[in-house]
Design an enzyme around this catalytic site. Structure first.
Site, PDB file in Angstrom:
ATOM      1  N   HIS A   1      46.761 -13.746 -16.639  1.00  0.00           N
ATOM      2  CA  HIS A   1      46.641 -14.552 -15.426  1.00  0.00           C
ATOM      3  C   HIS A   1      46.908 -16.018 -15.747  1.00  0.00           C
ATOM      4  O   HIS A   1      46.563 -16.495 -16.829  1.00  0.00           O
ATOM      5  CB  HIS A   1      45.245 -14.420 -14.822  1.00  0.00           C
ATOM      6  CG  HIS A   1      44.860 -13.012 -14.498  1.00  0.00           C
ATOM      7  ND1 HIS A   1      45.605 -12.211 -13.658  1.00  0.00           N
ATOM      8  CD2 HIS A   1      43.814 -12.257 -14.914  1.00  0.00           C
ATOM      9  CE1 HIS A   1      45.026 -11.022 -13.568  1.00  0.00           C
ATOM     10  NE2 HIS A   1      43.954 -11.018 -14.323  1.00  0.00           N
TER      11      HIS A   1
ATOM     12  N   GLU B   1      38.434 -14.684 -14.788  1.00  0.00           N
ATOM     13  CA  GLU B   1      37.680 -13.515 -14.361  1.00  0.00           C
ATOM     14  C   GLU B   1      36.770 -13.033 -15.481  1.00  0.00           C
ATOM     15  O   GLU B   1      36.870 -13.493 -16.633  1.00  0.00           O
ATOM     16  CB  GLU B   1      38.612 -12.385 -13.929  1.00  0.00           C
ATOM     17  CG  GLU B   1      39.439 -11.788 -15.063  1.00  0.00           C
ATOM     18  CD  GLU B   1      40.420 -10.721 -14.578  1.00  0.00           C
ATOM     19  OE1 GLU B   1      40.806 -10.755 -13.395  1.00  0.00           O
ATOM     20  OE2 GLU B   1      40.814  -9.871 -15.396  1.00  0.00           O
TER      21      GLU B   1
ATOM     22  N   HIS C   1      45.259  -9.001 -21.556  1.00  0.00           N
ATOM     23  CA  HIS C   1      44.177  -8.039 -21.347  1.00  0.00           C
ATOM     24  C   HIS C   1      44.645  -6.833 -20.547  1.00  0.00           C
ATOM     25  O   HIS C   1      45.681  -6.884 -19.876  1.00  0.00           O
ATOM     26  CB  HIS C   1      43.004  -8.702 -20.618  1.00  0.00           C
ATOM     27  CG  HIS C   1      43.329  -9.157 -19.230  1.00  0.00           C
ATOM     28  ND1 HIS C   1      43.960 -10.355 -18.965  1.00  0.00           N
ATOM     29  CD2 HIS C   1      43.137  -8.569 -18.017  1.00  0.00           C
ATOM     30  CE1 HIS C   1      44.129 -10.490 -17.666  1.00  0.00           C
ATOM     31  NE2 HIS C   1      43.644  -9.412 -17.058  1.00  0.00           N
TER      32      HIS C   1
ATOM     33  N   ARG D   1      52.467  -9.040 -15.182  1.00  0.00           N
ATOM     34  CA  ARG D   1      52.557  -7.864 -16.040  1.00  0.00           C
ATOM     35  C   ARG D   1      53.581  -8.120 -17.140  1.00  0.00           C
ATOM     36  O   ARG D   1      54.728  -8.448 -16.852  1.00  0.00           O
ATOM     37  CB  ARG D   1      53.023  -6.630 -15.253  1.00  0.00           C
ATOM     38  CG  ARG D   1      52.068  -6.123 -14.228  1.00  0.00           C
ATOM     39  CD  ARG D   1      52.553  -4.765 -13.689  1.00  0.00           C
ATOM     40  NE  ARG D   1      51.929  -4.502 -12.394  1.00  0.00           N
ATOM     41  CZ  ARG D   1      52.558  -4.581 -11.238  1.00  0.00           C
ATOM     42  NH1 ARG D   1      53.830  -4.904 -11.193  1.00  0.00           N
ATOM     43  NH2 ARG D   1      51.912  -4.339 -10.117  1.00  0.00           N
TER      44      ARG D   1
END
Length: 308
Positions: A95, A113, A170, A190
């Site tokens: 991200h 997050e 991740h 991605r």
């Protein structure tokens, strides 16, 4: 003033399955991957189910009744709470931070997050971090598909916690159920998707954006848990970062507290009980607004509590 009980939004996913319905969300279906439990994001805006704002979306409440949220500033409700049920592996992803997202994603927020593992299969792992020593080696490993060398897997068990800052490579692996607390952003890059096909085609990759954003070398995030005992409740602070504080409250009996935050997001992850006399149980999500001067939780349950 009552709490704002929210109706979750469910999303199917290529990696989804029955984990969410097994958790208790019978309406989720057999290919659901995500339950957006507390969200004002345009891609999944939750609806209030009770009180004077019943039928209104959370984004509407944020725009029209900012007093519910301590008159916080900001264009968007800042946090998003999801429960993710991964039957299969998610893509290897990263991200962006606020600055990169603002520039490249039409002013969107970045995405910090964190994950709390609700359940997982035996010998489960997640991808967190990588083995490249610098950006040059990172780019070489990605362009030459050296995934086994690049990707770092770590074992997980129920109750584990991971903070995932922007730039951290991740992925959730199959057989994992977790609750995610994050900035209100839906921007994911991605870098690798196991060459899977969806509707006969590979899913879109974002290789250059990923290389731009991945921090190299990887930096592990470390923060000690802080445990406090109260009459009727034990609080475990899992993380405090610039965008949110996340605590796990284990309620055993009756716990009353003065509301001193702009708002609190609450998700029931185990057991059942009451909030100010209202019945709540595993899978429920609600917001305690700042206008509620005092709040009482009672029963035998575990809840995840977050605030900005």
């Amino acid at each position: 003033m009552d709490v704002l009980m929210l109706k979750p939004v469910f999303k199917d996913a290529i990696w989804g399955g029955k984990l969410l319905s097994d958790f208790g969300y019978k309406e989720a279906g057999d290919s659901a991957g995500e339950c957006w439990g507390i969200s004002a994001h345009k891609n999944g805006d939750c609806t209030v189910m009770n009180g004077e704002f019943a039928g209104k979306t959370l984004s509407w409440c944020w725009e029209n009744h900012r007093e519910l949220f301590g008159n916080m500033e900001g264009d968007v409700f800042p946090l998003l709470i999801k429960i993710l049920g991964a039957e299969d592996d998610l893509s290897i992803q990263v991200h962006p931070n606020n600055e990169y997202a603002a520039e490249h994603e039409n002013g969107a927020l970045g995405k910090t997050e964190c994950w709390y593992i609700l359940d997982c299969k035996e010998n489960a792992t997640i991808v967190i971090g990588h083995n490249a020593k610098d950006k040059e080696e990172l780019a070489d490993m990605i362009h030459n598909a050296r995934w086994n060398e690049l990707i770092r897997e770590v074992p997980i068990k129920k109750g584990d916690f991971f903070q995932i800052n922007p730039g951290c490579l991740h992925a959730i692996k199959g057989g994992t159920l977790l609750i995610e607390t994050q900035q209100s952003s839906d921007v994911t890059y991605r870098v690798y998707d196991y060459d899977r096909l969806q509707n006969g085609k590979p899913r879109e990759l974002h290789v250059q954006q990923s290389i731009d954003c991945i921090v190299a070398p990887h930096e592990d995030f470390k923060q000690e848990r802080v445990v406090k005992n109260f009459d009727g409740m034990t609080s475990t602070r899992l993380v405090k970062c610039p965008y949110y504080t996340l605590e796990k409250w284990d309620v055993d009996g009756k716990y009353t507290f003065k509301m001193d935050k702009n708002f609190m997001n609450v998700s029931v992850i185990e057991g059942n009980g009451k909030v100010n006399g209202r019945e709540i149980s595993k899978g429920d999500h609600f917001i305690i607004p700042s206008l509620m001067e005092e709040c009482t939780l009672e029963g035998n349950m575990s809840v995840m509590v977050s605030f900005a």
